[in-house]
Enzyme design. Structure first.
Site, PDB file in Angstrom:
ATOM      1  N   GLU A 189      -1.010  -3.830  -5.546  1.00 29.13           N
ATOM      2  CA  GLU A 189      -0.145  -4.725  -5.830  1.00 29.13           C
ATOM      3  C   GLU A 189       0.361  -5.107  -4.595  1.00 29.13           C
ATOM      4  O   GLU A 189       1.196  -4.338  -3.616  1.00 29.13           O
ATOM      5  CB  GLU A 189       1.226  -3.838  -6.466  1.00 29.13           C
ATOM      6  CG  GLU A 189       2.256  -4.831  -7.283  1.00 29.13           C
ATOM      7  CD  GLU A 189       3.202  -5.184  -6.074  1.00 29.13           C
ATOM      8  OE1 GLU A 189       3.350  -6.237  -5.289  1.00 29.13           O
ATOM      9  OE2 GLU A 189       4.246  -4.213  -6.072  1.00 29.13           O
ATOM     10  N   LEU A 190       0.166  -6.488  -4.151  1.00 28.48           N
ATOM     11  CA  LEU A 190       0.333  -6.878  -2.834  1.00 28.48           C
ATOM     12  C   LEU A 190       1.421  -8.069  -2.623  1.00 28.48           C
ATOM     13  O   LEU A 190       1.167  -9.004  -1.520  1.00 28.48           O
ATOM     14  CB  LEU A 190      -1.241  -7.395  -2.537  1.00 28.48           C
ATOM     15  CG  LEU A 190      -2.242  -6.426  -2.572  1.00 28.48           C
ATOM     16  CD1 LEU A 190      -3.629  -6.967  -2.239  1.00 28.48           C
ATOM     17  CD2 LEU A 190      -1.924  -5.269  -1.794  1.00 28.48           C
ATOM     18  N   TRP A 221       8.298   0.688   1.696  1.00 30.15           N
ATOM     19  CA  TRP A 221       9.659   1.198   2.026  1.00 30.15           C
ATOM     20  C   TRP A 221      10.471   0.403   1.076  1.00 30.15           C
ATOM     21  O   TRP A 221      11.704   0.778   0.934  1.00 30.15           O
ATOM     22  CB  TRP A 221      10.027   0.885   3.526  1.00 30.15           C
ATOM     23  CG  TRP A 221       9.570  -0.725   3.912  1.00 30.15           C
ATOM     24  CD1 TRP A 221       8.515  -0.994   4.225  1.00 30.15           C
ATOM     25  CD2 TRP A 221      10.210  -1.727   3.639  1.00 30.15           C
ATOM     26  NE1 TRP A 221       8.624  -2.418   4.536  1.00 30.15           N
ATOM     27  CE2 TRP A 221       9.556  -3.004   4.145  1.00 30.15           C
ATOM     28  CE3 TRP A 221      11.500  -2.095   3.014  1.00 30.15           C
ATOM     29  CZ2 TRP A 221      10.070  -4.280   4.121  1.00 30.15           C
ATOM     30  CZ3 TRP A 221      12.106  -3.351   3.001  1.00 30.15           C
ATOM     31  CH2 TRP A 221      11.341  -4.564   3.725  1.00 30.15           C
ATOM     32  N   ASN A 222      10.210  -0.860   0.519  1.00 28.73           N
ATOM     33  CA  ASN A 222      11.362  -1.665  -0.039  1.00 28.73           C
ATOM     34  C   ASN A 222      12.098  -1.065  -1.222  1.00 28.73           C
ATOM     35  O   ASN A 222      13.210  -1.209  -1.606  1.00 28.73           O
ATOM     36  CB  ASN A 222      10.827  -3.122  -0.401  1.00 28.73           C
ATOM     37  CG  ASN A 222       9.717  -3.177  -1.146  1.00 28.73           C
ATOM     38  OD1 ASN A 222       8.997  -2.348  -1.380  1.00 28.73           O
ATOM     39  ND2 ASN A 222       9.676  -4.336  -2.069  1.00 28.73           N
ATOM     40  N   GLY A 280       1.581  -3.164  -1.065  1.00 30.72           N
ATOM     41  CA  GLY A 280       1.874  -3.488   0.487  1.00 30.72           C
ATOM     42  C   GLY A 280       1.427  -4.898   0.582  1.00 30.72           C
ATOM     43  O   GLY A 280       1.421  -5.679  -0.114  1.00 30.72           O
ATOM     44  N   SER A 281       1.098  -5.058   2.009  1.00 29.27           N
ATOM     45  CA  SER A 281       0.658  -6.652   2.241  1.00 29.27           C
ATOM     46  C   SER A 281      -0.740  -6.780   1.972  1.00 29.27           C
ATOM     47  O   SER A 281      -1.510  -6.147   1.459  1.00 29.27           O
ATOM     48  CB  SER A 281       0.705  -6.538   3.797  1.00 29.27           C
ATOM     49  OG  SER A 281      -0.102  -5.904   4.344  1.00 29.27           O
ATOM     50  N   ALA A 317       5.694   4.711   3.556  1.00 28.94           N
ATOM     51  CA  ALA A 317       5.814   3.673   4.627  1.00 28.94           C
ATOM     52  C   ALA A 317       6.549   4.661   5.691  1.00 28.94           C
ATOM     53  O   ALA A 317       7.330   5.525   5.536  1.00 28.94           O
ATOM     54  CB  ALA A 317       6.588   2.693   4.377  1.00 28.94           C
ATOM     55  N   GLU A 372       4.788 -16.009   2.288  1.00 29.83           N
ATOM     56  CA  GLU A 372       5.977 -15.313   1.744  1.00 29.83           C
ATOM     57  C   GLU A 372       7.032 -14.924   2.597  1.00 29.83           C
ATOM     58  O   GLU A 372       6.682 -14.512   3.734  1.00 29.83           O
ATOM     59  CB  GLU A 372       5.316 -13.821   1.047  1.00 29.83           C
ATOM     60  CG  GLU A 372       6.287 -12.847   0.357  1.00 29.83           C
ATOM     61  CD  GLU A 372       5.811 -11.681  -0.118  1.00 29.83           C
ATOM     62  OE1 GLU A 372       6.274 -11.109  -1.124  1.00 29.83           O
ATOM     63  OE2 GLU A 372       4.585 -11.204   0.506  1.00 29.83           O
ATOM     64  N   CYS A 408       9.112  -7.831  -4.051  1.00 27.71           N
ATOM     65  CA  CYS A 408       7.619  -8.480  -4.105  1.00 27.71           C
ATOM     66  C   CYS A 408       7.877  -9.607  -5.185  1.00 27.71           C
ATOM     67  O   CYS A 408       7.135 -10.828  -5.093  1.00 27.71           O
ATOM     68  CB  CYS A 408       6.726  -7.645  -4.423  1.00 27.71           C
ATOM     69  SG  CYS A 408       6.722  -6.576  -5.666  1.00 27.71           S
TER      70      CYS A 408
END
Length: 470
Positions: free
Chosen positions: A244-245, A146-147, A222-223, A172, A375, A278
């Site tokens: 990409e976490l 979502w970011n 995401g996470s 998301a 994080e 991120c």
């Protein structure tokens, strides 16, 4: 044309409509959606497969022309798209506009540069003719956060589509209206049916979709937990994945740094997207000789940042995207304080509507502190003291993450040398980390694997095929 910002369906029963679009600046529900049924998902998969047959048959130039059309669509509707992102996930409106513009840039970049990289490559061997060709894999299942509700999608699909792949997008659950708007832009740009489709699939159904033979590969931003789960499932069915976490990017300030430059970049790097990025600067590792002046200047500048209604053009920091995320961030701050950190400014959720967290600076943070090891996804900045440059590098690398990093020094050669020593996918000297369509983007360690952007992204979902003729 795009989802309405005013239409409200809040009377729908929440259990039946679990996908919720909520304004984080007010905390109010805009609209609810239900998960797609199995019949709808099967139709989505079939349409994607049919769309792949059409889309992959186009020439690289024809695919590039469609991407250019898409860029034009975004630019012609920048006001509506930017407002949608700001209302749905809280990004300051100026940054939302910049995000849409950047999406148009990445689309044009790959439209204009991909053909040179995707041409057959002759290789001299003992064959009469031997060369390498690049062919698409098919349907890619993309899972997006979502970011950066637009950038994350267009950044991922641009190179992959130039190869000839098509996408099913699972966005998301707190940005469903952005997802629908993205799907609409592809229709307006003239893409064939099935080139990109939105899917409101549930988590269990997500795994079933990945098992479906019509899906050939997957990507996720995401996470770490979500990435590990997806990687395990992708591995079990032997499908390529790009992950990409996120990260806990070190921001190193050496004693010979330009103080004003370092402070300006520290504020910008920490507060981009209200700290929910991120590649935001998240651990400020400062050499002891410059610790006091840096801290004083940093706190003074952070304290002047305007927080508030993200639709205001003068606001620098908007709300946290969801209430649970805000509470989680505050829990991290509280645990950091319990472990010895001191709060210089901020540190308590703001007493107002919505999910606002104040700009916060922590000091006396050691390498065992929560603010160092986890994080922090919000406007919280821990300052860590380093004894010297080597200690700064050690602290920077003492992390499970390895996405971005930056170092500030007037000695450019020293900066380059330290950049090479940093365990990260990106290392910036005298600037905070930014993504750029021309440069590879991705991480190491628990920040994931694979690359987006640059020519390297073209080959992530390509069959790099050898042709050999006797």
């Amino acid at each position: 044309m795009f989802p309405s910002l005013t239409r409200s369906l809040v009377s729908k029963a929440a259990p039946l409509y679990p996908i919720v679009s909520r304004n984080p600046a007010l905390g109010t529900v805009i609209q609810r959606f239900s998960f797609d049924s199995k019949n709808v998902i099967d139709k989505t998969l079939s349409t994607a497969q049919e769309g792949f047959e059409k889309f992959s048959s186009l020439s690289i130039k024809e695919r590039g022309d469609l991407l250019k059309n898409l860029a034009n669509v975004l630019e012609s509707r920048i006001d509506k798209l930017a407002e949608l992102a700001t209302v749905e996930m809280g990004k300051p409106i100026v940054e939302s506009e910049a995000e849409v513009k950047k999406c148009a840039w990445v689309l044009r970049h790959f439209a204009e540069t991909s053909e040179a990289f995707l041409k057959p490559v002759p290789v001299e061997t003992d064959a009469q003719d031997s060369h390498i060709v690049y062919q698409p894999l098919g349907v890619v299942f993309g899972i997006f956060p979502w970011n950066f509700p637009f950038w994350q999608v267009y950044r991922a699909i641009a190179p992959s589509m130039m190869v000839g792949n098509v996408y099913i997008m699972r966005h998301a659950q707190n940005v469903p209206m952005c997802a629908l708007a993205i799907e609409e832009t592809f229709k307006l740009a003239g893409f064939p049916d099935g080139a990109l489709q939105n899917s409101f699939c549930s988590i269990p159904t997500l795994h079933e979709m990945l098992e479906d033979p019509r899906v050939k590969a997957t990507s996720l931003t995401g996470s770490v937990g979500a990435g590990a789960s997806l990687a395990a499932k992708a591995g079990s069915v032997l499908k390529k994945a790009v992950l990409e976490l996120g990260g806990s990017d070190p921001f190193i300030v050496l004693k010979d740094a330009d103080l004003e430059l370092a402070v300006d970049n520290a504020v910008a790097g920490r507060l981009l997207n209200s700290g929910q990025s991120c590649i935001a600067a998240k651990r400020f590792i400062v050499e002891k000789d410059i610790l006091k002046p840096f801290t004083e200047a940093f706190v003074e500048k952070m304290g002047r940042v305007k927080i508030g209604n993200p639709m205001s053009r003068s606001v620098r920091v908007g709300p946290i995207a969801r209430k649970d995320l805000m509470l989680g961030l505050h829990d991290q701050v509280l645990r950091s304080i319990e472990q010895g950190a001191k709060v210089l400014i901020g540190g308590t959720p703001m007493n107002r509507k919505g999910f606002f967290y104040p700009v916060t600076v922590l000091t006396d943070v050691n390498e065992e502190n929560t603010a160092f090891t986890e994080e922090l996804f919000g406007p919280v900045a821990p300052i860590i003291v380093a004894q010297d440059a080597d200690d700064a590098v050690r602290l920077a690398n003492k992390s499970d993450f390895g996405l971005g990093s930056s170092v500030f020094t007037k000695d450019i050669e020293k900066g380059k040398e330290i950049a090479l020593r940093l365990e990260a996918g990106q290392a910036f000297v005298n600037n905070f980390v930014k993504s750029d369509p021309r440069l590879p983007f991705g991480g190491v360690k628990k920040s994931g694997y694979g690359r987006e952007c640059s020519q390297h992204a073209l080959f992530e979902f390509a069959n790099v095929k050898t042709i050999w003729v006797k």
